[in-house]
Design an enzyme around this catalytic site. Structure first.
Site, PDB file in Angstrom:
ATOM      1  CB  CYS A  71      -0.864  -0.047   1.261  1.00  0.00           C
ATOM      2  SG  CYS A  71      -1.881   1.407   1.516  1.00  0.00           S
ATOM      3  CB  CYS A 130      -2.964   3.910  -5.622  1.00  0.00           C
ATOM      4  SG  CYS A 130      -4.257   3.051  -4.691  1.00  0.00           S
TER       5      CYS A 130
HETATM    6  N1  DGL Z   1      -3.901   0.559  -2.122  1.00  0.00           N
HETATM    7  C1  DGL Z   1      -3.523   1.672  -1.385  1.00  0.00           C
HETATM    8  C2  DGL Z   1      -2.361   2.435  -1.935  1.00  0.00           C
HETATM    9  O1  DGL Z   1      -1.538   1.854  -2.604  1.00  0.00           O
HETATM   10  C3  DGL Z   1      -4.504   2.416  -0.543  1.00  0.00           C
HETATM   11  C4  DGL Z   1      -5.768   2.843  -1.184  1.00  0.00           C
HETATM   12  C5  DGL Z   1      -6.736   3.431  -0.155  1.00  0.00           C
HETATM   13  O2  DGL Z   1      -7.130   2.714   0.748  1.00  0.00           O
HETATM   14  O3  DGL Z   1      -7.066   4.606  -0.294  1.00  0.00           O
HETATM   15  O4  DGL Z   1      -2.201   3.605  -1.689  1.00  0.00           O
END
Ligand code: DGL
Length: 258
Positions: free
Chosen positions: A69, A180
């Site tokens: 993440c 993301c």
């Molecule tokens: N998948 C996540 C990232 O890479 C977080 C997305 C979220 O929960 O806003 O930032």
């Protein structure tokens, strides 16, 4: 070897999918779906969730944890590493470094969540690479919602992307960085509305390469293929489980609600 993964939701599965192709191990994927999305929340809240997720994975005896993440990496990895200094943490950062290798003086559009875009970590990375004047940043938080929902129609997603990208002269760009882990799920949508000269870059290759390198330092054999997949959810959601299985293209998942 227990290998931990963690994300707010299904996004990190885009990295796990790649890892499963190359690494044998017992994978524990924690999806904090109760608190998703992270990217539009208070930074301190996300930090708190991230520490909690790490503690859960440590209880599962994970010696190496991929923070799959960008948002959690941005706000928490430094303090997490300080607190648990005997554990290896692999963070996920927008693939700006990779974009720099072939941007040829064109522009680079970094897309991510609001927290990642506004975070010091990304700004420092762009600064260190000395490409600040070539980089634009754009938050695409709604894509996280669409990915978590799993059932949003193509037209709605394309319309959203188009509305966000329409003010950029895309002929000037060489890369769109998907900063993301949820965003690679929409590569087809990006491809529909952007010129074919633009390359989409995500972080999965770099993260998995790094993970393999770290595992080798444990003398761990990554070449036999019989991985076990455990999905830990902070909220029971059947839709989520199916979505996750589809993304990793593996139905053999042991599910637990924590
Ligand atoms: N998948 C996540 C990232 O890479 C977080 C997305 C979220 O929960 O806003 O930032």
């Amino acid at each position: 070897m227990n290998i931990g993964f963690f994300d707010s939701g299904v996004g990190g599965a885009t990295i796990l999918k790649k890892a499963l192709k190359e690494i044998n191990g017992d994978f524990f994927y924690l999806a904090d779906n109760k608190n998703a999305p992270y990217g539009v929340k208070e930074k301190n809240k996300v930090k708190e969730y991230s520490f909690k997720a790490v503690e859960t994975l440590l209880k599962r005896n994970c010696k190496i944890i991929v923070i799959a993440c960008n948002t959690a990496t941005s706000v928490a990895i430094k303090e997490i590493r300080q607190k648990y200094n005997n554990i290896i943490f692999i963070g996920t950062e927008p693939a700006v470094k990779l974009a720099k290798k072939s941007f040829n003086g064109k522009r680079i559009l970094v897309t991510a969540t609001t927290i990642t875009i506004n975070g010091e970590k990304l700004l420092n990375l762009v600064d260190q690479l000395s490409i600040k004047e070539y980089v634009d940043m754009l938050a695409l938080d709604k894509l996280v919602e669409y990915a978590e929902n799993g059932n949003v129609d193509k037209e709605t997603i394309n319309r959203y992307l188009y509305s966000k990208l329409k003010d950029y002269d895309l002929s000037k760009y060489s890369h769109i960085v998907l900063g993301c882990t949820h965003f690679p799920l929409f590569k087809d949508n990006f491809n529909t509305i952007m010129p074919s000269t633009i390359k989409l870059l995500d972080s999965s290759e770099g993260v998995v390469r790094n993970l393999k390198k770290q595992l080798e330092s444990f003398n761990y054999n990554t070449n036999e293929y019989d991985p076990k997949i455990n999905l830990l959810l902070s909220k029971k959601e059947i839709n989520f489980i199916n979505n996750f299985k589809n993304i990793i293209e593996n139905k053999n998942v042991n599910v637990e609600v924590i």
